[in-house]
Motif scaffolding. Structure first.
Motif, PDB file in Angstrom:
ATOM      1  N   VAL A 239       0.865  -1.163   0.000  1.00 42.98           N
ATOM      2  CA  VAL A 239       0.000   0.000   0.000  1.00 42.98           C
ATOM      3  C   VAL A 239       0.913   1.227   0.000  1.00 42.98           C
ATOM      4  CG1 VAL A 239      -0.157   0.124   2.531  1.00 42.98           C
ATOM      5  CG2 VAL A 239      -1.980   1.098   1.124  1.00 42.98           C
ATOM      6  N   LYS A 240       0.533   2.245  -0.744  1.00 39.81           N
ATOM      7  CA  LYS A 240       1.436   3.394  -0.889  1.00 39.81           C
ATOM      8  C   LYS A 240       1.466   4.249   0.374  1.00 39.81           C
ATOM      9  CE  LYS A 240       2.717   7.055  -4.119  1.00 39.81           C
ATOM     10  NZ  LYS A 240       2.383   7.715  -5.420  1.00 39.81           N
ATOM     11  N   LYS A 241       0.281   4.662   0.844  1.00 36.18           N
ATOM     12  CA  LYS A 241       0.215   5.514   2.031  1.00 36.18           C
ATOM     13  C   LYS A 241      -1.164   5.417   2.649  1.00 36.18           C
ATOM     14  CE  LYS A 241       2.751   8.591   4.347  1.00 36.18           C
ATOM     15  NZ  LYS A 241       4.163   8.353   4.736  1.00 36.18           N
ATOM     16  N   VAL A 242      -1.192   5.427   3.972  1.00 33.69           N
ATOM     17  CA  VAL A 242      -2.451   5.444   4.699  1.00 33.69           C
ATOM     18  C   VAL A 242      -2.463   6.693   5.570  1.00 33.69           C
ATOM     19  CG1 VAL A 242      -3.978   4.235   6.294  1.00 33.69           C
ATOM     20  CG2 VAL A 242      -2.517   2.920   4.740  1.00 33.69           C
ATOM     21  N   TYR A 243      -3.340   7.628   5.229  1.00 32.03           N
ATOM     22  CA  TYR A 243      -3.500   8.842   6.031  1.00 32.03           C
ATOM     23  C   TYR A 243      -4.646   8.632   7.010  1.00 32.03           C
ATOM     24  CZ  TYR A 243      -0.470  11.409   2.788  1.00 32.03           C
ATOM     25  OH  TYR A 243       0.588  11.853   2.038  1.00 32.03           O
ATOM     26  N   LEU A 244      -4.397   8.956   8.275  1.00 35.37           N
ATOM     27  CA  LEU A 244      -5.417   8.820   9.311  1.00 35.37           C
ATOM     28  C   LEU A 244      -5.809  10.211   9.793  1.00 35.37           C
ATOM     29  CD1 LEU A 244      -3.840   5.919  11.418  1.00 35.37           C
ATOM     30  CD2 LEU A 244      -5.319   5.755   9.397  1.00 35.37           C
TER      31      LEU A 244
ATOM     32  N   GLY B 105     -11.220  20.126   8.244  1.00 31.46           N
ATOM     33  CA  GLY B 105     -10.385  20.758   9.254  1.00 31.46           C
ATOM     34  C   GLY B 105      -8.895  20.667   8.984  1.00 31.46           C
ATOM     35  N   LEU B 106      -8.508  20.335   7.750  1.00 30.91           N
ATOM     36  CA  LEU B 106      -7.091  20.181   7.403  1.00 30.91           C
ATOM     37  C   LEU B 106      -6.420  21.534   7.239  1.00 30.91           C
ATOM     38  CD1 LEU B 106      -7.631  17.397   4.731  1.00 30.91           C
ATOM     39  CD2 LEU B 106      -6.412  17.065   6.900  1.00 30.91           C
ATOM     40  N   ASN B 107      -5.149  21.621   7.622  1.00 32.80           N
ATOM     41  CA  ASN B 107      -4.414  22.846   7.328  1.00 32.80           C
ATOM     42  C   ASN B 107      -4.116  22.911   5.827  1.00 32.80           C
ATOM     43  OD1 ASN B 107      -1.966  21.393   6.734  1.00 32.80           O
ATOM     44  ND2 ASN B 107      -1.409  21.401   8.905  1.00 32.80           N
ATOM     45  N   ASP B 108      -3.705  24.063   5.338  1.00 30.92           N
ATOM     46  CA  ASP B 108      -3.547  24.273   3.892  1.00 30.92           C
ATOM     47  C   ASP B 108      -2.568  23.295   3.261  1.00 30.92           C
ATOM     48  OD1 ASP B 108      -5.337  26.334   4.054  1.00 30.92           O
ATOM     49  OD2 ASP B 108      -3.836  27.927   4.134  1.00 30.92           O
ATOM     50  N   GLU B 109      -1.472  23.027   3.951  1.00 31.00           N
ATOM     51  CA  GLU B 109      -0.453  22.129   3.395  1.00 31.00           C
ATOM     52  C   GLU B 109      -0.997  20.716   3.240  1.00 31.00           C
ATOM     53  OE1 GLU B 109       4.040  20.416   4.436  1.00 31.00           O
ATOM     54  OE2 GLU B 109       3.138  22.003   5.665  1.00 31.00           O
ATOM     55  N   ASN B 110      -1.625  20.198   4.309  1.00 32.20           N
ATOM     56  CA  ASN B 110      -2.185  18.846   4.234  1.00 32.20           C
ATOM     57  C   ASN B 110      -3.330  18.764   3.246  1.00 32.20           C
ATOM     58  OD1 ASN B 110      -0.427  17.678   6.077  1.00 32.20           O
ATOM     59  ND2 ASN B 110      -1.737  18.094   7.844  1.00 32.20           N
ATOM     60  N   LEU B 111      -4.149  19.815   3.180  1.00 30.98           N
ATOM     61  CA  LEU B 111      -5.280  19.819   2.258  1.00 30.98           C
ATOM     62  C   LEU B 111      -4.806  19.672   0.821  1.00 30.98           C
ATOM     63  CD1 LEU B 111      -8.308  20.179   1.712  1.00 30.98           C
ATOM     64  CD2 LEU B 111      -7.924  22.654   1.667  1.00 30.98           C
ATOM     65  N   GLU B 112      -3.840  20.467   0.445  1.00 25.47           N
ATOM     66  CA  GLU B 112      -3.327  20.410  -0.933  1.00 25.47           C
ATOM     67  C   GLU B 112      -2.720  19.044  -1.238  1.00 25.47           C
ATOM     68  OE1 GLU B 112      -0.192  22.812  -3.881  1.00 25.47           O
ATOM     69  OE2 GLU B 112      -0.432  23.413  -1.786  1.00 25.47           O
TER      70      GLU B 112
ATOM     71  N   GLU C 166      -3.448  13.361  -3.766  1.00 28.04           N
ATOM     72  CA  GLU C 166      -2.973  11.983  -3.627  1.00 28.04           C
ATOM     73  C   GLU C 166      -4.064  10.946  -3.361  1.00 28.04           C
ATOM     74  OE1 GLU C 166       0.061  11.654  -0.681  1.00 28.04           O
ATOM     75  OE2 GLU C 166       1.281  13.289  -1.489  1.00 28.04           O
ATOM     76  N   ILE C 167      -5.101  11.325  -2.626  1.00 31.85           N
ATOM     77  CA  ILE C 167      -6.057  10.327  -2.128  1.00 31.85           C
ATOM     78  C   ILE C 167      -6.819   9.640  -3.257  1.00 31.85           C
ATOM     79  CG2 ILE C 167      -8.160   9.993  -0.755  1.00 31.85           C
ATOM     80  CD1 ILE C 167      -5.605  10.409   0.882  1.00 31.85           C
ATOM     81  N   GLN C 168      -6.859   8.301  -3.187  1.00 28.56           N
ATOM     82  CA  GLN C 168      -7.609   7.484  -4.157  1.00 28.56           C
ATOM     83  C   GLN C 168      -8.791   6.755  -3.505  1.00 28.56           C
ATOM     84  OE1 GLN C 168      -3.643   5.735  -4.943  1.00 28.56           O
ATOM     85  NE2 GLN C 168      -4.314   5.615  -7.078  1.00 28.56           N
ATOM     86  N   VAL C 169      -8.634   6.435  -2.250  1.00 28.84           N
ATOM     87  CA  VAL C 169      -9.648   5.661  -1.526  1.00 28.84           C
ATOM     88  C   VAL C 169      -9.949   6.370  -0.202  1.00 28.84           C
ATOM     89  CG1 VAL C 169     -10.177   3.461  -0.393  1.00 28.84           C
ATOM     90  CG2 VAL C 169      -8.866   3.485  -2.542  1.00 28.84           C
ATOM     91  N   ILE C 170     -11.240   6.547   0.100  1.00 32.89           N
ATOM     92  CA  ILE C 170     -11.632   7.149   1.373  1.00 32.89           C
ATOM     93  C   ILE C 170     -12.531   6.178   2.126  1.00 32.89           C
ATOM     94  CG2 ILE C 170     -12.858   9.037   2.522  1.00 32.89           C
ATOM     95  CD1 ILE C 170     -12.205  10.822   0.157  1.00 32.89           C
TER      96      ILE C 170
END
Length: 483
Positions: free
Chosen positions: A37-42, A98-105, A110-114
């Motif tokens: 898996v490439k990345k999992v953001y929590l 509620g994401l900050n600007d850096e994380n939002l962009e 990048e996100i493919q699956v939510i």
């Protein structure tokens, strides 16, 4: 269709509600079965990413749930987790999550699956809190998904009990999406935006009355139950979850959407090991109360089906559904993950199981002294349950009240404690009544077709519920949840 395992290869996944029980089981399995898996953001509620990372360490990766993966990876475990998982501060109840600007962009690109597993699950939660997370949170996640440049699928975890009360044993609840504005009780069409307005107006009234925090919380809990009952739902939780589903189904546009509706999620059946659970879930309050010797009688119809479903089976269905419906935006896909239609476990079986288990495996006090269960657990009708309350609590309370007056308040603490207990038991009986007298079953045709097509998990028909309760669920509950 490519295998479920292969689907997650080189995927970037966002998980909301990741500190919750079910989301943890999903994250653990994903990391264990697909190292590519490439990345999992929590998405974690926290003041900033550092605080989110601390919550990730304390509330997720530090749990015993990850011990199998930790043993498999050995000394590479920490570096593997550091490479594959990132905790980001956010909140589904806020715009842009509620994401900050850096994380939002970064995430939008990048996100493919939510996987949206964020929810407040208390039946009588404050109306404003439940609306913000369960209803508006679902809409916020959808709006975020629409902006993701590479989105392939959005899976939303709901609950099968959005169907409301079911008093007819002939009814089979179908795997069908909600229509916008559909109310279970035909008093009026449900207008979600109007409900938001009513909720805000009630909050404003309480603030103008200078109500304190405790009074506001109690008033908003009562108001949520009132609004839910008006439209035919038994509690605030399922009412707000139903409205969240309406938003998703009506406004999804071209987003590939899967709505997953589990029933009563219980401890893991097999993966990563049997019996892992976190907190009390559904029937667990009864199990814990009986094991501690505080409860011998509980409300319920013996013929009621307790629609149990182990957490790892729910996660298997989640993964298979996402693999099946990625990039399919033509319709709404709804799945019941349940056991009532194929392998029912009736409430009448529970008293014998509880009596046998705790007789042979009594809980102990802090000093190691065994807690003795009073007698065999029994089921009661509504009238018998209130008689139980009268004999067990109300009559002693009357005696305490008299003694308290004679001794000028000497028994006030005991009186207040028993009074709170009666209120709690009465309220819990009212909240759980729709489920301990639930007569319908849930259709799981879509889920069974998916299971057979993917061969990704074992069907619920193979579960021996008595063995599961005796050898897996109750021992897991004692180890991980009962204090």
């Amino acid at each position: 269709m490519a295998s479920v395992h292969h689907f997650f290869k080189q995927k970037t996944v966002l998980v909301t509600g990741s500190t919750g029980f079910l989301a943890k089981v999903f994250v653990e399995k994903l990391l264990r079965i697909q190292s590519d898996v490439k990345k999992v953001y929590l998405l974690i509620r926290a003041s900033d990413d550092n605080a989110a990372a601390k919550r990730f360490c304390d509330d997720i990766i530090g749990k015993d749930l990850f011990r199998v993966l930790r043993d498999e990876m050995g000394e590479d475990f920490d570096s593997y987790i550091s490479e594959k998982v990132a905790a980001v501060a956010g909140d589904v109840s806020a715009g842009n999550l509620g994401l900050n600007d850096e994380n939002l962009e970064k995430l939008l690109g990048e996100i493919q699956v939510i996987v949206n597993s964020a929810a407040v699950t208390q039946f009588d939660e404050r109306f404003d809190v439940a609306m913000n997370v369960n209803t508006m949170g679902a809409l916020n996640v959808l709006n975020f998904a629409k902006r993701c440049q590479k989105i392939q699928v959005l899976l939303h975890v709901s609950t099968a009990y959005v169907c409301g009360e079911a008093k007819d044993k002939e009814v089979v609840i179908r795997e069908e999406p909600f229509k916008m504005g559909h109310a279970l009780k035909k008093v009026a069409e449900l207008d979600i935006h109007a409900e938001l307005g009513f909720m805000k107006k009630r909050m404003q009234q309480l603030e103008e009355e200078n109500a304190d925090a405790k009074a506001i919380s109690a008033a908003m809990k009562d108001y949520g139950l009132k609004r839910a009952n008006l439209y035919g739902w038994p509690n605030t939780y399922v009412f707000t979850k139903a409205m969240g589903e309406m938003f998703l189904s009506h406004l999804k546009d071209q987003i590939p959407l899967v709505i997953l509706r589990p029933t009563m999620v219980t401890s893991t059946y097999k993966e990563p090991f049997p019996g892992w659970i976190e907190g009390f879930r559904t029937v667990d309050a009864v199990i814990g109360g009986y094991g501690k010797g505080k409860l011998t009688c509980f409300l319920g119809n013996p013929k009621t089906i307790l629609d149990l479903i182990p957490a790892d089976i729910v996660v298997n269905c989640m993964m298979a559904a996402m693999a099946k419906h990625s990039n399919e935006a033509s319709e709404n896909y709804t799945y019941h993950v349940c056991s009532s239609s194929r392998n029912p476990f009736r409430l009448s079986s529970l008293p014998n199981i509880l009596s046998l288990y705790f007789k042979n495996n009594p809980l102990t006090t802090k000093n190691g002294k065994p807690l003795m269960i009073r007698s065999k657990a029994t089921l009661a009708s509504n009238a018998h349950f209130h008689m139980y309350l009268l004999i067990q609590y109300l009559l002693p309370l009357t005696g305490l009240n008299l003694a308290n007056k004679v001794l000028c308040g000497g028994f006030q603490d005991a009186y207040n404690g028993n009074h709170r207990k009666i209120k709690m038991l009465t309220r819990m009986a009212e909240l759980y009544k729709p489920y301990v007298f639930f007569k319908a079953t849930f259709d799981d045709s879509n889920t069974e077709k998916l299971r057979k097509a993917t061969k990704w998990w074992e069907g619920v028909g193979s579960i021996d519920w008595s063995e599961y309760m005796m050898d897996v669920h109750i021992p897991g509950l004692v180890k991980y949840a009962i204090k």
